[in-house]
Write an enzyme that holds these catalytic residues in place. Structure first.
Site: not given
Ligand code: MEV
Length: 442
Positions: A87, A283, A299, A396
């Site tokens: 990513e 995430k 893992d 991003h």
């Molecule tokens: C993207 O991979 C992760 C985010 O969405 C985490 C977040 O929103 O805190 C930027």
């Protein structure tokens, strides 16, 4: 659409080339697919054999970017951290946070415990009182029968820590469980734990069969299954950063450091009360953790499963990180379970995992836990900082611009010009496509 003709029985018995041909036949241009997949084979046959044997039915290798987050200060030690992730922005975000906190005392980390758990699930028709009476003898038998398996681990300071009996008969008829705690030192320990547990299963079965004074029905013990648990709340790492709120001055051009600290805290608090946000927030934490876990041959499914269970420990899924602001000190902390190894398994077999560990200074398993968790907190910090200031899309999409240009098959010169052009413009697939079209026409 979608459904494919079944592959004939015996696919796994085919030679690798035959498997490749079989799979290529599902594509429009099999020859091209064979060449493409083969182009990812390792040029060294010995190395390729190693990869082929990691898993079944391997037909090629799937390449992921291996990046570096330089200069991550944890407990006063500097680390050069390898990160495997596809990513855009994750490595950049982690590195930016590492630099920011490096100037403010670095990251602090500790590992309160490293206990792992395994379970023997069994059926027995007696009641709890009867079983509790037999339990000391059962325990002794299980420990004796696994002495040869645990001897080496004991020498290294680990082994079996405890065996508890759990009565689940009120939920499932005749169902009991042995909950076993282990210390597996620097190995992730899955093989060790499962080997011990399988022996426990045999020994438990035999123990009951040998109890001549028990009625026939109670000499039967059904071993339902034996397996480690990926829930490792007691194999846990805590990592934090802190600074006077004034040192957050400048993050948001419209807010003082003290005001910004409150806004940042609000964003993290939201992930404590709202599950939709918590899932995304966590995430972002696993963006950093997984990248280190994969780079070191560990893992990541086990690590994530444990983390999400831990995030639900209150009965409500919530943020794994927390912010407090006390007496003008901003404190941002992450506490996560994490079962990692630095010896054995893929950590020694995968040549890059091995090199990752060397780059990290050959850490112990607890030290590696602090490094992976730090990258989780670092990514979480950068994500929440972007979200609460300019948003994440600007950074991003700048990174993603490369992906779009590659997708549109831009030449090196076109890429250079596009990067220059989009420096101060919003990146989107359509905008880049239009830009290239105009550029190519001129
Ligand atoms: C993207 O991979 C992760 C985010 O969405 C985490 C977040 O929103 O805190 C930027």
């Amino acid at each position: 659409m979608g459904s494919r003709e079944r592959i004939k029985k015996g696919f796994s018995k085919l030679l690798k080339e035959e498997k490749l041909k079989t799979i290529a036949s599902y594509f429009e241009n099999p020859g091209e697919v064979i060449s493409l997949l083969k182009s990812y084979w390792h040029s060294d046959k010995g190395q390729q054999k190693l990869f082929d044997e990691f898993s079944e039915n391997t037909i090629t290798n799937y390449i992921m970017p291996y990046g570096i987050s330089p200069n991550v200060m944890i407990n006063g030690k500097n680390y050069i951290v390898p990160m495997v992730i596809e990513e855009s922005s994750v490595v950049a975000a982690a590195s930016a946070a590492a630099k920011f906190w490096g100037d403010r005392g670095g990251f602090h980390a500790e590992v309160p415990d490293v206990r792992k758990v395994g379970q023997v699930h069994f059926g027995w028709k007696g009641n709890l009182e009867q079983l509790e009476k037999l339990f000391p003898a059962i325990k002794e038998r299980l420990l004796n029968d696994t002495e040869s398996i645990t001897a080496n681990m004991k020498k290294r300071g680990g082994g079996i820590l405890d065996i508890q009996l759990i009565d689940y008969t009120s939920k499932i008829a005749d169902y009991y469980q042995l909950r076993v705690e282990f210390n597996t030192c620097d190995s992730m320990g899955a093989n060790f734990i499962n080997t011990v547990l399988e022996q426990f299963g045999h020994s438990l079965h035999d123990f009951f069969a040998e109890q001549k004074e028990l009625p026939e029905a109670l000499r039967q013990c059904e071993i339902i299954m034996t397996i480690l648990s990926n829930n490792t709340p007691d194999c846990r790492v805590k990592v934090w950063v802190e600074c006077p709120v004034e040192q957050l001055d400048g993050i948001d051009e419209h807010l003082s450091g003290a005001e910004y600290a409150v806004k940042f805290k609000k964003a993290v608090d939201i992930a404590h009360i709202d599950t939709d946000r918590a899932t995304t927030h966590n995430k972002g934490i696993y963006n950093g953790i997984d990248a280190v876990v994969i780079a070191t041959g560990n893992d990541f499914r086990a690590v994530e499963a444990a983390g999400h269970t831990y995030a639900s420990r209150s009965g409500h899924y919530e943020s794994l990180s927390t912010v407090t602001i006390t007496d003008g000190i901003f404190h941002f902390e992450l506490e996560v379970p994490m079962a990692l190894g630095t010896v054995g398994g893929l950590t020694s077999l995968h040549p890059l995992a091995h090199k990752s560990l060397e780059l990290l200074g050959n850490p112990t398993a607890p030290e590696l836990m602090t490094i992976a968790a730090t990258m989780g907190l670092a990514n979480n910090f950068s994500a929440v900082r972007s979200l609460t200031t300019k948003g994440i899309q600007e950074g991003h999409m700048k990174m993603h611009l490369n992906n779009i240009l590659n997708q549109l098959k831009a030449t090196d010169e076109e890429q250079r010009q596009a990067r220059e052009y989009f420096k101060d413009k919003t990146v989107s697939y359509a905008a880049v496509e239009q830009y290239l079209k105009t550029l190519r026409q001129s």
